[in-house]
Design a protein around this motif. Structure first.
Motif, PDB file in Angstrom:
ATOM      1  N   PHE A  31       0.949  -1.161  -0.105  1.00  0.00           N
ATOM      2  CA  PHE A  31       0.058  -0.103   0.072  1.00  0.00           C
ATOM      3  C   PHE A  31       0.962   1.298  -0.074  1.00  0.00           C
ATOM      4  O   PHE A  31       1.643   1.355   1.004  1.00  0.00           O
ATOM      5  N   ARG A  32       0.767   1.957  -0.883  1.00  0.00           N
ATOM      6  CA  ARG A  32       1.489   3.188  -1.067  1.00  0.00           C
ATOM      7  C   ARG A  32       0.940   4.502  -0.710  1.00  0.00           C
ATOM      8  O   ARG A  32       1.607   5.614  -0.827  1.00  0.00           O
ATOM      9  N   GLY A  33      -0.402   4.427  -0.046  1.00  0.00           N
ATOM     10  CA  GLY A  33      -0.944   5.503   0.195  1.00  0.00           C
ATOM     11  C   GLY A  33      -1.530   6.615  -0.663  1.00  0.00           C
ATOM     12  O   GLY A  33      -1.705   7.866  -0.602  1.00  0.00           O
ATOM     13  N   GLY A  37       0.186  -3.259  -8.567  1.00  0.00           N
ATOM     14  CA  GLY A  37      -0.395  -3.018  -7.265  1.00  0.00           C
ATOM     15  C   GLY A  37      -0.770  -1.392  -6.977  1.00  0.00           C
ATOM     16  O   GLY A  37      -1.250  -1.135  -5.994  1.00  0.00           O
ATOM     17  N   HIS A  38      -0.750  -0.588  -8.010  1.00  0.00           N
ATOM     18  CA  HIS A  38      -1.464   0.607  -7.986  1.00  0.00           C
ATOM     19  C   HIS A  38      -2.994   0.545  -7.916  1.00  0.00           C
ATOM     20  O   HIS A  38      -3.521  -0.151  -8.828  1.00  0.00           O
ATOM     21  N   LEU A  39      -3.344   1.070  -6.908  1.00  0.00           N
ATOM     22  CA  LEU A  39      -4.663   1.297  -6.851  1.00  0.00           C
ATOM     23  C   LEU A  39      -5.507   2.184  -7.475  1.00  0.00           C
ATOM     24  O   LEU A  39      -5.114   3.318  -7.752  1.00  0.00           O
ATOM     25  N   TRP A  40      -6.730   1.669  -8.077  1.00  0.00           N
ATOM     26  CA  TRP A  40      -7.596   2.492  -8.807  1.00  0.00           C
ATOM     27  C   TRP A  40      -9.001   2.466  -8.122  1.00  0.00           C
ATOM     28  O   TRP A  40      -9.576   1.223  -8.008  1.00  0.00           O
ATOM     29  N   GLU A  41      -9.585   3.461  -7.943  1.00  0.00           N
ATOM     30  CA  GLU A  41     -10.897   3.729  -7.210  1.00  0.00           C
ATOM     31  C   GLU A  41     -11.806   3.788  -8.409  1.00  0.00           C
ATOM     32  O   GLU A  41     -11.544   4.768  -9.375  1.00  0.00           O
ATOM     33  N   VAL A  42     -12.842   3.233  -8.405  1.00  0.00           N
ATOM     34  CA  VAL A  42     -13.995   3.507  -9.553  1.00  0.00           C
ATOM     35  C   VAL A  42     -15.163   3.906  -8.977  1.00  0.00           C
ATOM     36  O   VAL A  42     -15.548   3.138  -7.793  1.00  0.00           O
ATOM     37  N   ALA A  43     -15.790   5.094  -8.944  1.00  0.00           N
ATOM     38  CA  ALA A  43     -16.695   5.431  -8.199  1.00  0.00           C
ATOM     39  C   ALA A  43     -17.696   6.459  -9.073  1.00  0.00           C
ATOM     40  O   ALA A  43     -17.443   6.904  -9.985  1.00  0.00           O
ATOM     41  N   HIS A  44     -18.915   6.291  -8.595  1.00  0.00           N
ATOM     42  CA  HIS A  44     -19.901   7.369  -8.916  1.00  0.00           C
ATOM     43  C   HIS A  44     -20.059   8.124  -7.515  1.00  0.00           C
ATOM     44  O   HIS A  44     -20.624   7.694  -6.337  1.00  0.00           O
ATOM     45  N   ASN A  45     -19.972   9.569  -7.786  1.00  0.00           N
ATOM     46  CA  ASN A  45     -20.186  10.327  -6.887  1.00  0.00           C
ATOM     47  C   ASN A  45     -21.236  11.405  -7.329  1.00  0.00           C
ATOM     48  O   ASN A  45     -21.050  12.223  -8.196  1.00  0.00           O
ATOM     49  N   PRO A  46     -22.387  11.317  -6.427  1.00  0.00           N
ATOM     50  CA  PRO A  46     -23.633  11.887  -7.159  1.00  0.00           C
ATOM     51  C   PRO A  46     -23.579  13.513  -6.835  1.00  0.00           C
ATOM     52  O   PRO A  46     -23.911  14.330  -7.285  1.00  0.00           O
ATOM     53  N   PHE A  47     -22.477  13.888  -6.096  1.00  0.00           N
ATOM     54  CA  PHE A  47     -22.335  15.070  -5.583  1.00  0.00           C
ATOM     55  C   PHE A  47     -21.268  15.837  -6.590  1.00  0.00           C
ATOM     56  O   PHE A  47     -20.983  16.986  -6.346  1.00  0.00           O
TER      57      PHE A  47
END
Length: 141
Positions: free
Chosen positions: A69-71, A119-129
């Protein structure tokens, strides 16, 4: 001067393998790259991949083994929850590892995580805001 991020560079263990992964994911490699570095248009920002040791050398820092985990995470925002599910499924089919299945989250959105071959993290998100423009870019309130 106005702060901005024009380019994000990921240090990788194998540039050719990472280039192939990101191309499977749908990124198009620029002819500006070569065997040592690849550049991808990321809709207003450039994603670059460069050898991990070469990146450390370029920055004049000690090259150390990449920790689990790289932060840091990269984010790919989607128009709705169904698109989050589609992107995660596509990433897994391209060789990504599932880190966190898509789910409703405490801040009122919907997100999941995958990691690339290094190991690079990717967030996939739906942010209604944070509505997206027609080009898929976030427009902060």
């Amino acid at each position: 001067m106005k702060p901005r991020i024009n380019l994000v560079t990921l240090g990788v263990s194998d540039v050719a393998a990472s280039r192939a992964f990101y191309q499977r994911l749908g990124f198009v490699a620029s002819p500006a790259g070569n065997d040592e570095v690849a550049f991808f248009d990321a809709n207003g920002t450039v994603l670059a991949i460069f050898g991990h040791d070469a990146l450390a050398h370029d920055a004049h820092v000690e090259s150390r083994p990449m920790p689990p985990f790289r932060g840091v995470s990269l984010a790919w925002n989607a128009a709705d929850e169904a698109e989050v599910d589609q992107i995660i499924a596509h990433a897994l089919a391209c060789g990504a590892q599932l880190v966190k299945p898509p789910q409703k989250v405490f801040w009122g959105g919907y997100s999941g995580y995958f990691s690339d071959p290094d190991g690079h993290l990717w967030e996939v998100a739906h942010n209604p805001f944070f509505p997206l423009s027609e080009e898929g870019q976030i427009r902060l309130p």
